[in-house]
Design an enzyme around this catalytic site. Structure first.
Site, PDB file in Angstrom:
ATOM      1  N   HIS A 153       0.836  -1.195   0.000  1.00 19.91           N
ATOM      2  CA  HIS A 153       0.000   0.000   0.000  1.00 19.91           C
ATOM      3  C   HIS A 153       0.876   1.251   0.000  1.00 19.91           C
ATOM      4  O   HIS A 153       2.101   1.158   0.147  1.00 19.91           O
ATOM      5  CB  HIS A 153      -0.986  -0.003   1.172  1.00 19.91           C
ATOM      6  CG  HIS A 153      -0.375  -0.042   2.531  1.00 19.91           C
ATOM      7  ND1 HIS A 153       0.364  -1.114   3.006  1.00 19.91           N
ATOM      8  CD2 HIS A 153      -0.409   0.859   3.554  1.00 19.91           C
ATOM      9  CE1 HIS A 153       0.753  -0.876   4.247  1.00 19.91           C
ATOM     10  NE2 HIS A 153       0.308   0.322   4.597  1.00 19.91           N
TER      11      HIS A 153
ATOM     12  N   HIS B   7       1.306   3.901   1.946  1.00 21.45           N
ATOM     13  CA  HIS B   7       1.826   4.623   3.119  1.00 21.45           C
ATOM     14  C   HIS B   7       3.347   4.716   3.060  1.00 21.45           C
ATOM     15  O   HIS B   7       4.030   3.775   2.646  1.00 21.45           O
ATOM     16  CB  HIS B   7       1.383   3.933   4.405  1.00 21.45           C
ATOM     17  CG  HIS B   7      -0.068   4.168   4.726  1.00 21.45           C
ATOM     18  ND1 HIS B   7      -0.753   3.421   5.668  1.00 21.45           N
ATOM     19  CD2 HIS B   7      -0.974   5.056   4.224  1.00 21.45           C
ATOM     20  CE1 HIS B   7      -2.013   3.860   5.732  1.00 21.45           C
ATOM     21  NE2 HIS B   7      -2.162   4.837   4.866  1.00 21.45           N
TER      22      HIS B   7
ATOM     23  N   ASP C   3       5.761   4.477   5.082  1.00 26.30           N
ATOM     24  CA  ASP C   3       6.616   3.498   5.745  1.00 26.30           C
ATOM     25  C   ASP C   3       6.633   2.145   5.031  1.00 26.30           C
ATOM     26  O   ASP C   3       7.283   1.199   5.490  1.00 26.30           O
ATOM     27  CB  ASP C   3       6.218   3.324   7.220  1.00 26.30           C
ATOM     28  CG  ASP C   3       4.775   2.916   7.413  1.00 26.30           C
ATOM     29  OD1 ASP C   3       3.917   3.268   6.594  1.00 26.30           O
ATOM     30  OD2 ASP C   3       4.487   2.222   8.416  1.00 26.30           O
ATOM     31  N   HIS C   4       5.943   2.060   3.907  1.00 22.48           N
ATOM     32  CA  HIS C   4       5.965   0.850   3.085  1.00 22.48           C
ATOM     33  C   HIS C   4       6.452   1.127   1.666  1.00 22.48           C
ATOM     34  O   HIS C   4       6.910   0.208   0.989  1.00 22.48           O
ATOM     35  CB  HIS C   4       4.565   0.231   3.023  1.00 22.48           C
ATOM     36  CG  HIS C   4       4.088  -0.281   4.337  1.00 22.48           C
ATOM     37  ND1 HIS C   4       4.147  -1.615   4.708  1.00 22.48           N
ATOM     38  CD2 HIS C   4       3.566   0.367   5.407  1.00 22.48           C
ATOM     39  CE1 HIS C   4       3.670  -1.755   5.930  1.00 22.48           C
ATOM     40  NE2 HIS C   4       3.311  -0.566   6.385  1.00 22.48           N
TER      41      HIS C   4
ATOM     42  N   HIS D 107      -7.561  -1.045   5.302  1.00 21.26           N
ATOM     43  CA  HIS D 107      -6.505  -0.210   5.897  1.00 21.26           C
ATOM     44  C   HIS D 107      -6.239   0.970   4.967  1.00 21.26           C
ATOM     45  O   HIS D 107      -6.161   2.117   5.408  1.00 21.26           O
ATOM     46  CB  HIS D 107      -5.247  -1.049   6.106  1.00 21.26           C
ATOM     47  CG  HIS D 107      -4.124  -0.297   6.736  1.00 21.26           C
ATOM     48  ND1 HIS D 107      -4.147   0.104   8.052  1.00 21.26           N
ATOM     49  CD2 HIS D 107      -2.936   0.145   6.227  1.00 21.26           C
ATOM     50  CE1 HIS D 107      -3.037   0.753   8.334  1.00 21.26           C
ATOM     51  NE2 HIS D 107      -2.287   0.805   7.242  1.00 21.26           N
TER      52      HIS D 107
ATOM     53  N   ASP E 241      -0.399  -4.487   5.958  1.00 21.87           N
ATOM     54  CA  ASP E 241      -1.084  -3.999   7.151  1.00 21.87           C
ATOM     55  C   ASP E 241      -2.538  -4.463   7.197  1.00 21.87           C
ATOM     56  O   ASP E 241      -3.394  -3.790   7.780  1.00 21.87           O
ATOM     57  CB  ASP E 241      -1.021  -2.467   7.209  1.00 21.87           C
ATOM     58  CG  ASP E 241       0.357  -1.967   7.601  1.00 21.87           C
ATOM     59  OD1 ASP E 241       1.270  -2.789   7.746  1.00 21.87           O
ATOM     60  OD2 ASP E 241       0.529  -0.735   7.741  1.00 21.87           O
TER      61      ASP E 241
ATOM     62  N   HIS F 132       4.370  -5.135  10.194  1.00 24.91           N
ATOM     63  CA  HIS F 132       4.845  -4.463  11.406  1.00 24.91           C
ATOM     64  C   HIS F 132       5.099  -5.461  12.524  1.00 24.91           C
ATOM     65  O   HIS F 132       4.458  -6.513  12.602  1.00 24.91           O
ATOM     66  CB  HIS F 132       3.814  -3.444  11.919  1.00 24.91           C
ATOM     67  CG  HIS F 132       3.696  -2.220  11.066  1.00 24.91           C
ATOM     68  ND1 HIS F 132       4.475  -1.099  11.265  1.00 24.91           N
ATOM     69  CD2 HIS F 132       2.894  -1.945  10.012  1.00 24.91           C
ATOM     70  CE1 HIS F 132       4.145  -0.180  10.366  1.00 24.91           C
ATOM     71  NE2 HIS F 132       3.187  -0.666   9.595  1.00 24.91           N
TER      72      HIS F 132
END
Length: 281
Positions: free
Chosen positions: A54, A56, A58-59, A110, A134, A172
């Site tokens: 996805h 975001h 942090d990915h 998410h 996530d 995570h």
């Protein structure tokens, strides 16, 4: 098929999946290019593609840099917001990278464009692997930022829950926290107690709690146990989607345990070492 688990940022995982016959590799959620390139050099492999679950940061934040450094690199994902995207994939689409096969599994909730990736090798003794981003965590599930409980219920019970009960690599490291909540939901569940004790030990040893297995998750993950009587009793609901909705709300409001004061800091306070800084001028 070899999977390298790479811990990055505060609690993220990115993964390098290696075709050992060709020494070609795929990255899942390439968030930190420098760290990924270090592992690629160490493993002596060629990165062929990035699979992004996805958009975001942090990915996906490493995609652009890696695409610049590695001309011809393919970037797969289901959301136009993913940086450097070259191939937009759809639910059920299958990809082939040498001996590695990938099935794309659309799991919106998410984020509205979240995609999981199920990987396997034909005629291989290795278990297949699900990269769940996530959507599904060890002992938990992702927050419903851009979706509904109905969508997450479909994701967990149909899209992911019907897969072979094998290996799960999630996005995570939040296992201890998830299982503390699971214990609140089911205080008499021995599997939760055992998994939590194990996860705490892994955490103390600075070791990852991934991978998990889908078979295990059904035993202690409350978000996969919405038809179980203790979980329904905790939520005060019986309809599975409503159980899931209440669980997620309760998990979102689950208070963090108070941090234990640093022993050295407490000694410093006892000895008055901070007094000069605390005096009023």
């Amino acid at each position: 098929m070899k999977v390298k688990v790479i811990s990055v940022l505060e609690d993220n995982y990115m993964y390098l999946v290696i075709d050992e016959s060709t020494r070609h590799a795929l990255a899942v959620d390439a968030a930190v290019p420098k760290r990924l390139l270090e592992i690629i050099r160490k493993e002596d492999v060629v990165l062929r593609a990035i699979l992004t679950t996805h958009h975001h940061w942090d990915h996906a934040r490493g995609n652009e840099e890696l695409a610049q450094l590695l001309p011809g690199l393919q970037v797969f994902g289901a959301d136009e917001r993913i940086g450097a995207l070259t191939h937009k994939v759809t639910h059920g689409q299958e990809l082939t990278f040498g001996a590695i096969r990938v099935r794309c599994l659309f799991t919106p909730c998410h984020t509205s464009g979240h995609m999981c990736y199920f990987m396997w090798e034909d005629d291989s003794p290795d278990a297949p692997a699900l990269f769940s981003g996530d959507t599904l965590f060890v002992g938990g599930c992702g927050q419903f930022f851009e979706g509904t409980a109905e969508q997450m219920h479909t994701n967990l019970t149909q899209t992911l829950g019907t897969l072979p009960k094998d290996t799960i690599f999630c996005g995570h490291e939040c296992t201890v926290r998830n299982l503390k909540f699971a214990l609140k939901v089911e205080p008499d569940n021995e599997m939760v107690k055992e998994k939590l004790a194990w996860a705490k030990q892994r955490d103390d040893d600075d070791l990852p709690t991934v991978p998990s297995t889908l078979q295990e998750e059904f035993l202690y993950n409350p978000f996969l146990r919405v038809t179980e009587e203790p979980v329904q009793r905790f939520t005060g609901r019986t309809e599975p989607v409503e159980v899931l909705r209440v669980l997620r709300s309760q998990r979102d409001n689950f208070k963090k345990p108070k941090e234990r004061p640093n022993p050295q800091a407490m000694l410093a306070f006892d000895w008055g070492l901070f007094a000069p800084f605390l005096e009023k001028k």
